[in-house]
Every structure is written in structure tokens, then in C-alpha cells.
Design an enzyme around this catalytic site. Structure first.
Site, PDB file in Angstrom:
ATOM      1  N   SER A  89      37.866 -13.086  56.601  1.00  0.00           N
ATOM      2  CA  SER A  89      37.597 -14.414  57.170  1.00  0.00           C
ATOM      3  C   SER A  89      36.313 -14.409  57.984  1.00  0.00           C
ATOM      4  CB  SER A  89      38.775 -14.857  58.037  1.00  0.00           C
ATOM      5  OG  SER A  89      39.918 -15.037  57.248  1.00  0.00           O
ATOM      6  N   ARG A 148      42.163  -3.591  52.141  1.00  0.00           N
ATOM      7  CA  ARG A 148      40.855  -3.635  51.491  1.00  0.00           C
ATOM      8  C   ARG A 148      40.172  -2.278  51.496  1.00  0.00           C
ATOM      9  NH1 ARG A 148      38.866  -8.241  55.366  1.00  0.00           N
ATOM     10  NH2 ARG A 148      39.865  -6.686  56.633  1.00  0.00           N
ATOM     11  N   HIS A 156      43.056 -13.464  50.350  1.00  0.00           N
ATOM     12  CA  HIS A 156      44.411 -13.778  50.828  1.00  0.00           C
ATOM     13  C   HIS A 156      45.244 -14.380  49.698  1.00  0.00           C
ATOM     14  CE1 HIS A 156      42.389 -14.298  54.974  1.00  0.00           C
ATOM     15  NE2 HIS A 156      43.050 -13.147  54.989  1.00  0.00           N
ATOM     16  N   LYS A 195      43.776 -14.776  70.909  1.00  0.00           N
ATOM     17  CA  LYS A 195      42.658 -14.673  69.971  1.00  0.00           C
ATOM     18  C   LYS A 195      41.967 -16.028  69.829  1.00  0.00           C
ATOM     19  CE  LYS A 195      41.702 -13.113  65.275  1.00  0.00           C
ATOM     20  NZ  LYS A 195      42.282 -12.656  64.009  1.00  0.00           N
TER      21      LYS A 195
END
Length: 157
Positions: free
Chosen positions: A129, A91, A18, A42
Site C-alpha cells: 500500500s 511477499r 491483497h 497508526k
């Protein structure tokens, strides 16, 4: 006219991947908002204040970056501060599919906000994460993957 970009995410926790995207965005824009986009649906490992603290400390070396949060639509947040660019990191191919759909939805909601994509550096392509969290919970040294502020917070638990 000041060029403002917003880099949104859940950042649960923020990673060096990040920060790599954030640092590159900070080099292109006059101001970048490192935005905690809170999704009440979430489940997060860290609460809002903990994530904001980690984000602030991790980004403190970038003078044109500020940290904020929203629980609404990111494009609405962009409009409220005069930002016309949303920063996203990619990514792998699987990220592309998700980001393509997100870009289309954002364009539908507010066509004045453009998406700007940064490819992850090759050494950061596997960092997420959730991966960092899983590695840490299983005793792996994640210090090369996260900022020191995040590592300190993880070790407190």
C-alpha cells in the site's frame, strides 16, 4: 461445519496483491471475511469508511467474501464469528520475520486460530500500500497495481 477464514489488514489502500491473496483464500474456504483491522495508533491515508467502501467494491466479484472491521484483537474477532483460520500474504523474507512473530503472538492469545500463508505471485512481490501510494503521489500510473475502485478513490484527491 462451515470453514471460515479471516483476512485482516489495514488495506490503506487495498491493492491487487491483497485481492490475489483474497481470491485464492476464497477458493479454499466456505467464507472469507476481508477484515479491516483498525489500529488507532497508526496514521492512515484513508479513513475507515473510505477503506471499507474500496474493499467492498474491490471484492464484490467474490460471492463468499464479506467485508467487516474491528479495532480489537483479530483473534478475538475470529472467535466471535467462529473462524479458525487467519489469512496472511508473504511477499519477501522481511515479511516472514514479522509474520512469524505475529503468528506466535496470535497463537499465544488464541491457540484455536491457525495462520494460513499465501505467497505473493512473482509480479506482486513489490506491491505494498505504501509503495503504491508513493508511486501515485509521484505521477506514476498505478492502474496495474490496484483495483479500479481504489484508483477512482486515489484520483479524487
Amino acid at each position: 461445519m462451515k470453514r471460515i477464514a479471516v483476512y485482516p489488514g489495514s488495506f490503506d489502500p487495498p491493492t491487487n496483491g491483497h485481492l490475489s491473496v483474497l481470491q485464492r483464500a476464497a477458493g479454499l474456504f466456505d467464507e472469507v471475511v476481508f477484515l479491516l483491522a483498525v489500529n488507532p495508533e497508526k496514521k492512515s491515508r484513508y479513513n475507515v469508511e473510505e477503506r471499507l467502501e474500496m474493499m467492498r467494491e474491490s471484492a464484490s466479484f467474490l460471492p463468499n467474501v464479506r467485508v467487516d472491521f474491528t479495532s480489537g484483537l483479530t483473534v478475538d474477532y475470529c472467535e466471535s464469528i467462529g473462524a479458525h483460520h487467519l489469512i496472511r500474504g508473504l511477499r519477501a523474507v522481511t515479511d516472514y520475520e514479522y509474520e512469524f512473530q505475529l503468528a506466535a503472538a496470535n497463537e499465544f492469545a488464541n491457540p484455536s486460530v491457525d495462520m494460513v500463508f499465501f505467497m505473493a505471485r512473482k509480479e506482486e512481490t513489490f506491491i505494498s500500500s505504501s509503495t503504491v501510494d508513493e508511486l501515485f503521489r509521484n505521477g506514476v500510473d498505478v492502474s496495474p497495481l490496484v483495483p479500479s475502485a481504489v484508483l477512482r478513490r486515489m484520483r479524487k484527491e
